[in-house]
Write a protein that holds these residues in place. Structure first.
Motif: not given
Ligand SMILES: Nc1ncnc2c1ncn2[C@@H]1O[C@H](COP(=O)(O)OP(=O)(O)OP(=O)(O)O)[C@@H](O)[C@H]1O
Ligand SMILES: [Mg+2]
Lengths: 283, 351
Positions: A233-249, A251-261
């Protein structure tokens, strides 16, 4: 005398401004920069990566659906609970205290509580089985049962987050002198009319605060979803978390964070505009 | 039609008795005031009549039918609250219209009634404003207008004019009385202002400490107070109470002897209205040691003592009395009240 000391208020708020700047504004600017740059150059590459990802659309849809279901239900429940508790005399504090227990539980723990209920070997299945309603253990939280998964997550979120709404609403209800409702009653207003024509307009400020707070929190939903649905059940913060931790990316995690904001800011602005609070029309 | 019978209403708040067996009958179209000092239970009684509070025991009926247990809206009454309870989120117009809207009155009738009530209470210029921008007196008038707009059978008013200046209050008082009389509205009016109660009421119920001490027309209550409390609460200056020795059923005052009611003991309490005395020829009558003489223009107010007990009397403005002078007063036997010094209850007036 007050004139030549006008710097005192500034001195007093300086520490808070300083720490806010240090701990909030700086990381915020950094995050935004991270999201809209690539190798130190302004770029929309991260945004593009985020948007073409397979989970992007689903996470937006899920987050919005969850918010659209959870927030109205929570407001309605909080109004009902607040109204009921205002009618009781003895034991009011105890009832409020019990209702606020979920507040004291961290959202991950709350997710665990509901996992223990809804998982294959959970209490729900045990109960349904003992009542003869199901033949064998049923899975509720998989990608094959999206509706059950959604309902489970929504129920857990409602259970966890209604208390904060209720506290704000109860505070608002306490501000309404009982004479207003009594006057309306004398002049023939039914309980429902009293609620819609007198109580609701008078608790506008509380309602506005509750809606803003609850909606912003709903867009940030993560731990409960993660505990119950994992990546089903993907949600926005979950995706940010995945990009940050699993994918080590980052920048994309930051893009999600900005989107949520941005979404949160728009929602807040929406409530401020739609539920206008005019101090002139308050008690 | 609205005959209200209040029968032995009691109200306890925990161990505190706010109302102790209150009974009162109000006839159709009558204007009755509940008059009493702060905290005596006036608002509590009004709230019980309105149905906002439940009496601990007792019964209230309207036209022979008990209304105990009926919700407020089924009692056919309107109320003006002591703290106005004017809705802050509605304009003055919508406030006044509120009762009519609840009755689903059509727009034409709403407009007509609102304008009528607003005109009566001089709030037309404020109809479009919100109550928070109004003064206390203006808000109070909105509350009264809201109640009048529905033309209720029974109108309950809790100190509805308390926040107006003296002049406006007098004017409102007269207009209120005219309107309610014309409409035949049965009115219960709470006040702690005795002149307001005297001026407005058909009858006054004097409330003291959760009890009704006396019910009667303003003149009855003024001239023949049933208790010491009533005498001292009503009238300005309040009634004088002078303890006197009784010998053989009589009290000697100056050269005269006054018969006192049968059944009194060795001493009796004389209730004397300050303005019922006349100045006696020198050396006669009831002696008063005048401490201060204040010419008030319309009359002369004397403060001092009679038989060593504090007293205030009023003489015509034409009299001249010096501070410290000893004067004699002639009493009118018909206008005296005799009370038991122990219970403070007055003996029935001689026929
Ligand atoms: N809800 C309540 N709980 C406890 N005591 C109450 C309550 N309401 C009123 N009382 C008490 O009952 C008594 C009578 O109150 P009430 O408001 O009827 O007085 P009142 O005659 O209207 O006074 P005022 O002229 O000041 O308005 C007071 O001593 C008050 O403290
Ligand atoms: Mg009162």
């Amino acid at each position: 005398m007050t004139q030549n000391r006008s710097w005192i208020p500034y001195l007093l708020i300086l520490p808070t401004v300083f720490f806010l700047g240090l701990l909030f504004i700086a990381p915020l600017v950094q995050t935004i920069w991270l999201a809209v740059s690539d190798n130190g150059m302004p770029s929309l590459a991260n945004m593009r990566t985020m948007m073409i990802d397979i989970n992007f659309g689903r996470s937006i849809l899920n987050t919005f659906l969850l918010t659209l279901v959870v927030v109205p239900v929570q407001i309605a429940m909080a109004l009902a609970m607040g109204t009921m508790v205002s009618k009781v005399n003895g034991g009011r504090e105890t009832i409020l205290w019990i209702w606020t227990i979920p507040l004291g539980i961290s959202d991950l723990a709350a997710g665990m509580v509901w996992l223990s209920i809804l998982q294959n070997t959970g209490y729900l299945n045990t109960l349904l089985f003992s009542m003869g309603l199901i033949e064998r253990q049923t899975a509720w939280l998989t990608y094959q049962t999206p509706v059950a998964l959604f309902v489970g997550i929504a129920v857990a979120e409602i259970w966890r987050g209604t208390a904060i709404v209720m506290i704000i609403i109860v505070a608002g209800l306490n501000q309404v002198p009982k004479e207003f409702k009594e006057a309306a009653e004398i002049f023939g207003a039914s309980p429902w009319t009293r609620f819609t024509r007198i109580t609701l307009p008078l608790i506008r400020p509380a309602l506005q605060s509750a809606l803003i707070l609850r909606t912003v929190l709903a867009f940030e939903v993560f731990a409960v979803v993660y505990a119950l649905g994992g990546r089903n059940f993907p949600v926005l913060v979950g995706e940010a978390y995945n990009w940050q931790n699993q994918n080590q990316n980052y920048s994309v995690a930051a893009a999600y964070a900005v989107l949520i904001m941005v979404i949160s800011l728009i929602a807040t602005l929406f409530y401020l505009k739609v539920i206008k609070v005019d101090p002139e029309r308050l008690p | 039609m609205a005959n209200i019978v209040i029968d032995s209403i009691r109200k306890d708040f925990g161990t505190f008795q706010a109302l102790k067996e209150v009974s009162l009958t109000i006839n159709d179209g009558e204007f009755v005031s509940l008059l009493g000092p702060s905290g005596c239970g006036k608002t509590t009684l009004l709230r019980i009549i309105a149905g906002l509070e439940t009496g601990t025991s007792g019964d209230i009926s309207v036209d022979g039918r008990s209304i105990v247990g009926l919700p407020p809206k089924d009692r056919g009454l309107a109320m003006v609250f002591q703290n106005y309870a004017v809705f802050p989120h509605m304009t003055v117009y919508e406030n006044v219209a509120f009762g009519l809207r609840m009755q689903k009155a059509d727009e034409a009738r709403v407009k007509k009634q609102v304008e009528k009530a607003a005109a009566l209470l001089h709030i037309e210029p404020n109809l479009g404003r919100y109550p928070n921008k109004l003064s206390g007196g203006q808000r109070q008038r909105v509350a009264v207008a809201r109640a009048l707009a529905v033309e209720p059978r029974v109108l309950l008013m809790d100190e509805p004019l308390s926040n107006l200046d003296a002049l406006l209050r007098l004017e409102m008082r007269t207009e209120l009385k005219t309107v309610l009389q014309a409409a035949g509205t049965t009115t219960i009016y709470v006040t702690h202002d005795q002149t307001e109660a005297m001026g407005l009421s058909d009858r006054i119920a004097v409330v003291h400490d959760g009890r009704i001490e006396q019910v009667g027309t303003p003149v009855e209550v003024y001239n023949h107070p049933a208790t010491r409390f009533v005498g001292s609460f009503i009238g300005n200056p309040p009634m004088n109470f002078i303890s006197m020795p009784v010998t053989a059923g009589h009290v000697a005052i100056g050269t005269k002897r006054f018969a006192v009611p049968a059944g009194s003991g060795d001493t009796i309490l004389l209730g004397l209205r300050g303005e019922t005395v006349e100045r006696a020829p020198h050396g006669q009558g009831l002696e008063m040691q005048v401490r201060v003489a204040e010419p008030m223009g319309s009359h002369l107010l004397l403060t001092g003592s009679i038989l060593g007990q504090a007293a205030r009397v009023i003489l015509p403005a034409t009299e001249t009395v010096r501070n410290g002078e000893m004067i004699g007063l002639t009493l009118d036997a018909k206008r005296l009240t005799w009370l038991s010094p122990d219970s403070g209850i007055s003996y029935p007036a001689a026929a």
